[in-house]
Scaffold this motif. Structure first.
Motif, PDB file in Angstrom:
ATOM      1  N   PHE A  94       1.077  -1.307  -0.359  1.00 24.07           N
ATOM      2  CA  PHE A  94       0.257   0.150  -0.009  1.00 24.07           C
ATOM      3  C   PHE A  94       0.545   1.212  -0.027  1.00 24.07           C
ATOM      4  O   PHE A  94       1.577   1.461   1.160  1.00 24.07           O
ATOM      5  CB  PHE A  94      -0.875   0.395   1.364  1.00 24.07           C
ATOM      6  CG  PHE A  94      -1.626   1.166   1.813  1.00 24.07           C
ATOM      7  CD1 PHE A  94      -2.705   1.866   0.287  1.00 24.07           C
ATOM      8  CD2 PHE A  94      -1.501   2.455   3.169  1.00 24.07           C
ATOM      9  CE1 PHE A  94      -3.421   2.110   0.835  1.00 24.07           C
ATOM     10  CE2 PHE A  94      -2.087   3.209   2.339  1.00 24.07           C
ATOM     11  CZ  PHE A  94      -3.376   3.363   1.517  1.00 24.07           C
ATOM     12  N   GLY A  95       0.889   1.986  -1.265  1.00 24.25           N
ATOM     13  CA  GLY A  95       1.381   3.077  -1.966  1.00 24.25           C
ATOM     14  C   GLY A  95       3.050   3.794  -0.736  1.00 24.25           C
ATOM     15  O   GLY A  95       3.613   4.563  -1.319  1.00 24.25           O
ATOM     16  N   ASN A  96       3.324   2.658  -0.721  1.00 31.20           N
ATOM     17  CA  ASN A  96       4.999   2.498  -0.221  1.00 31.20           C
ATOM     18  C   ASN A  96       6.322   2.267  -0.828  1.00 31.20           C
ATOM     19  O   ASN A  96       7.138   1.853  -0.300  1.00 31.20           O
ATOM     20  CB  ASN A  96       4.900   2.719   1.395  1.00 31.20           C
ATOM     21  CG  ASN A  96       6.486   3.533   2.116  1.00 31.20           C
ATOM     22  OD1 ASN A  96       6.686   4.248   1.833  1.00 31.20           O
ATOM     23  ND2 ASN A  96       6.839   2.503   3.382  1.00 31.20           N
ATOM     24  N   GLU A  97       5.420   1.255  -2.042  1.00 38.43           N
ATOM     25  CA  GLU A  97       6.915   0.891  -2.502  1.00 38.43           C
ATOM     26  C   GLU A  97       6.941   0.956  -4.288  1.00 38.43           C
ATOM     27  O   GLU A  97       6.020   2.067  -4.880  1.00 38.43           O
ATOM     28  CB  GLU A  97       6.659  -0.385  -2.400  1.00 38.43           C
ATOM     29  CG  GLU A  97       6.899  -1.338  -1.412  1.00 38.43           C
ATOM     30  CD  GLU A  97       8.091  -1.186  -0.649  1.00 38.43           C
ATOM     31  OE1 GLU A  97       8.971  -1.538  -0.099  1.00 38.43           O
ATOM     32  OE2 GLU A  97       8.706  -1.435  -1.904  1.00 38.43           O
ATOM     33  N   LYS A  98       7.553   0.586  -4.799  1.00 35.99           N
ATOM     34  CA  LYS A  98       7.858   0.997  -6.261  1.00 35.99           C
ATOM     35  C   LYS A  98       6.572   0.580  -6.680  1.00 35.99           C
ATOM     36  O   LYS A  98       6.409   0.101  -6.800  1.00 35.99           O
ATOM     37  CB  LYS A  98       9.204   0.159  -6.691  1.00 35.99           C
ATOM     38  CG  LYS A  98       8.952  -1.913  -7.157  1.00 35.99           C
ATOM     39  CD  LYS A  98       9.441  -2.421  -7.410  1.00 35.99           C
ATOM     40  CE  LYS A  98       9.779  -3.047  -7.664  1.00 35.99           C
ATOM     41  NZ  LYS A  98      10.723  -4.265  -8.066  1.00 35.99           N
ATOM     42  N   TYR A 105      13.236   7.355 -10.872  1.00 42.44           N
ATOM     43  CA  TYR A 105      12.112   6.112 -12.046  1.00 42.44           C
ATOM     44  C   TYR A 105      12.947   7.382 -13.588  1.00 42.44           C
ATOM     45  O   TYR A 105      13.277   8.733 -13.418  1.00 42.44           O
ATOM     46  CB  TYR A 105      10.583   6.546 -11.821  1.00 42.44           C
ATOM     47  CG  TYR A 105       9.821   6.072 -11.054  1.00 42.44           C
ATOM     48  CD1 TYR A 105      10.066   6.792 -10.160  1.00 42.44           C
ATOM     49  CD2 TYR A 105       9.562   4.966 -11.219  1.00 42.44           C
ATOM     50  CE1 TYR A 105       8.926   6.445  -8.817  1.00 42.44           C
ATOM     51  CE2 TYR A 105       8.510   4.234  -9.969  1.00 42.44           C
ATOM     52  CZ  TYR A 105       8.766   4.916  -8.961  1.00 42.44           C
ATOM     53  OH  TYR A 105       7.456   4.662  -8.288  1.00 42.44           O
ATOM     54  N   TYR A 115       3.571   5.022   3.798  1.00 45.53           N
ATOM     55  CA  TYR A 115       2.338   4.732   2.830  1.00 45.53           C
ATOM     56  C   TYR A 115       1.421   5.924   2.706  1.00 45.53           C
ATOM     57  O   TYR A 115      -0.028   5.850   2.786  1.00 45.53           O
ATOM     58  CB  TYR A 115       1.156   4.351   4.211  1.00 45.53           C
ATOM     59  CG  TYR A 115       2.344   2.864   4.797  1.00 45.53           C
ATOM     60  CD1 TYR A 115       3.154   3.268   5.811  1.00 45.53           C
ATOM     61  CD2 TYR A 115       2.133   2.004   3.753  1.00 45.53           C
ATOM     62  CE1 TYR A 115       3.384   2.222   6.319  1.00 45.53           C
ATOM     63  CE2 TYR A 115       3.360   0.831   4.866  1.00 45.53           C
ATOM     64  CZ  TYR A 115       3.541   1.289   5.838  1.00 45.53           C
ATOM     65  OH  TYR A 115       4.469  -0.134   6.439  1.00 45.53           O
ATOM     66  N   ASN A 116       1.818   6.905   2.093  1.00 43.89           N
ATOM     67  CA  ASN A 116       1.564   7.828   0.641  1.00 43.89           C
ATOM     68  C   ASN A 116       1.546   7.987  -0.492  1.00 43.89           C
ATOM     69  O   ASN A 116       2.270   7.082  -0.928  1.00 43.89           O
ATOM     70  CB  ASN A 116       1.528   8.952   1.196  1.00 43.89           C
ATOM     71  CG  ASN A 116       0.399   9.390   2.199  1.00 43.89           C
ATOM     72  OD1 ASN A 116      -0.803   9.201   2.506  1.00 43.89           O
ATOM     73  ND2 ASN A 116       1.059  10.090   3.546  1.00 43.89           N
ATOM     74  N   PHE A 120      10.522   1.942 -13.425  1.00 46.84           N
ATOM     75  CA  PHE A 120      11.052   2.182 -11.756  1.00 46.84           C
ATOM     76  C   PHE A 120      13.208   1.963 -11.300  1.00 46.84           C
ATOM     77  O   PHE A 120      13.314   1.068 -12.249  1.00 46.84           O
ATOM     78  CB  PHE A 120      10.223   1.495 -10.736  1.00 46.84           C
ATOM     79  CG  PHE A 120      11.282   1.053  -8.920  1.00 46.84           C
ATOM     80  CD1 PHE A 120      12.264  -0.064  -9.227  1.00 46.84           C
ATOM     81  CD2 PHE A 120      11.257   2.122  -8.133  1.00 46.84           C
ATOM     82  CE1 PHE A 120      12.852  -0.164  -8.106  1.00 46.84           C
ATOM     83  CE2 PHE A 120      12.252   2.463  -7.089  1.00 46.84           C
ATOM     84  CZ  PHE A 120      13.041   1.269  -6.824  1.00 46.84           C
ATOM     85  N   TYR A 161      12.875   7.928  -4.443  1.00 50.66           N
ATOM     86  CA  TYR A 161      12.309   7.056  -5.810  1.00 50.66           C
ATOM     87  C   TYR A 161      13.541   8.043  -6.974  1.00 50.66           C
ATOM     88  O   TYR A 161      12.881   9.331  -6.860  1.00 50.66           O
ATOM     89  CB  TYR A 161      11.113   6.564  -6.516  1.00 50.66           C
ATOM     90  CG  TYR A 161       9.974   6.273  -4.556  1.00 50.66           C
ATOM     91  CD1 TYR A 161       9.188   7.090  -3.818  1.00 50.66           C
ATOM     92  CD2 TYR A 161      10.034   4.785  -4.776  1.00 50.66           C
ATOM     93  CE1 TYR A 161       8.611   6.733  -3.147  1.00 50.66           C
ATOM     94  CE2 TYR A 161       9.606   4.125  -3.688  1.00 50.66           C
ATOM     95  CZ  TYR A 161       8.692   5.111  -2.460  1.00 50.66           C
ATOM     96  OH  TYR A 161       7.972   4.904  -1.930  1.00 50.66           O
ATOM     97  N   GLN A 205       3.053   9.106  -3.909  1.00 49.25           N
ATOM     98  CA  GLN A 205       3.970   9.786  -4.473  1.00 49.25           C
ATOM     99  C   GLN A 205       3.807  10.962  -5.098  1.00 49.25           C
ATOM    100  O   GLN A 205       3.516  11.522  -6.622  1.00 49.25           O
ATOM    101  CB  GLN A 205       5.038   8.881  -5.189  1.00 49.25           C
ATOM    102  CG  GLN A 205       5.689   7.806  -4.367  1.00 49.25           C
ATOM    103  CD  GLN A 205       6.201   6.263  -5.196  1.00 49.25           C
ATOM    104  OE1 GLN A 205       7.155   7.359  -6.478  1.00 49.25           O
ATOM    105  NE2 GLN A 205       5.995   5.042  -5.028  1.00 49.25           N
ATOM    106  N   HIS A 253      14.621   2.987  -5.072  1.00 50.58           N
ATOM    107  CA  HIS A 253      14.465   3.257  -3.280  1.00 50.58           C
ATOM    108  C   HIS A 253      14.966   3.875  -2.863  1.00 50.58           C
ATOM    109  O   HIS A 253      15.562   2.412  -1.503  1.00 50.58           O
ATOM    110  CB  HIS A 253      12.949   2.426  -3.357  1.00 50.58           C
ATOM    111  CG  HIS A 253      11.975   2.974  -2.449  1.00 50.58           C
ATOM    112  ND1 HIS A 253      11.144   2.116  -1.058  1.00 50.58           N
ATOM    113  CD2 HIS A 253      11.647   3.771  -1.651  1.00 50.58           C
ATOM    114  CE1 HIS A 253      10.624   2.545  -0.433  1.00 50.58           C
ATOM    115  NE2 HIS A 253      11.137   3.709  -0.334  1.00 50.58           N
TER     116      HIS A 253
END
Lengths: 113, 112
Positions: free
Chosen positions: A96-100, B35, B98-99, B45, B33, B101, B48
């Protein structure tokens, strides 16, 4: 191997009508999906997202639909406005929302006045 | 709140030269990140950072690419030596945990 596919490179829609942009994915580990909008010479801007526990998310004129069994999502814009003309990218992540993010190749939407 | 900034906006270099791209994330965003978008294809990608640590660098094409984020603030991406296929637009993005990008405007790199 492209895991997120946007098979329509371009789409033209009359102002005021509905725009429907489609996206398919192959990785069943994806559980969070996003749409980004990109104007020329700018970076992608977040538009709307949906978690895999939902099948619909609405924000004003924008609605995203998710069909997990078909591994398909779509973005509906209604009514379409000239300022909506941009390239739209579908993206997915498996946390959820926090990875590539894994992006599609984009669909260029043109709204005809 | 200032957005993600990237420098330079454009860079044109000869094959074999070195280029360093810089990204300043939104203040307070621990996640950063990189890209790349090549020739109008998908945005891919690269890596990170969480603060100064590399969380995932699975997208880095080869060892000609070196990314750093000293002190967990801004980040640099160095390409040395540059090859023709490195041409493209390099985007940086940042997020809190958790938001969504937030992307910068990108650096357009042209290798001749």
């Amino acid at each position: 191997d492209q895991q997120v596919k946007q098979n329509s490179p371009s789409l033209s829609v009359q102002e005021g009508r509905i725009s429907i942009l489609n996206c398919d994915y192959t990785n069943s580990m994806f559980d969070y999906f996003l749409w980004y909008k990109k104007y020329p010479a700018e970076g992608p801007t977040f538009l709307i997202s949906i978690s895999s526990i939902k099948d619909k998310n609405e924000d004003g004129r924008f609605t995203v639909f998710l069909n997990k069994s078909a591994k398909h999502l779509s973005l509906h814009i209604v009514p379409s406005q000239p300022g909506d003309s941009a390239v739209y990218f579908c993206a997915a992540s498996d946390v959820f929302g926090n990875e590539k993010l894994t992006f599609g190749t984009g669909t260029r939407l043109t709204i005809i006045p | 709140e200032a957005g993600v900034t990237q420098f330079p906006s454009h860079s044109v270099i000869e094959k074999g030269q070195t280029v360093t791209l810089r990204c300043d994330p939104i203040s307070g965003h621990d996640n950063l990140y990189w890209y790349r978008r090549v020739m109008g294809k998908e945005i891919k990608f690269l890596l990170h950072f969480v603060k100064e640590s590399k969380q995932d660098e699975s997208g880095m094409p080869n060892n000609r690419f070196l990314a750093e984020r000293t002190g967990g603030t801004y980040s640099t991406l160095k390409v040395q030596p540059a090859e023709l296929e490195d041409s493209g637009v390099y985007f940086c993005a940042s997020s809190r945990s958790y938001n969504e990008q937030f992307f910068g405007p990108g650096t357009r790199l042209t290798v001749l």
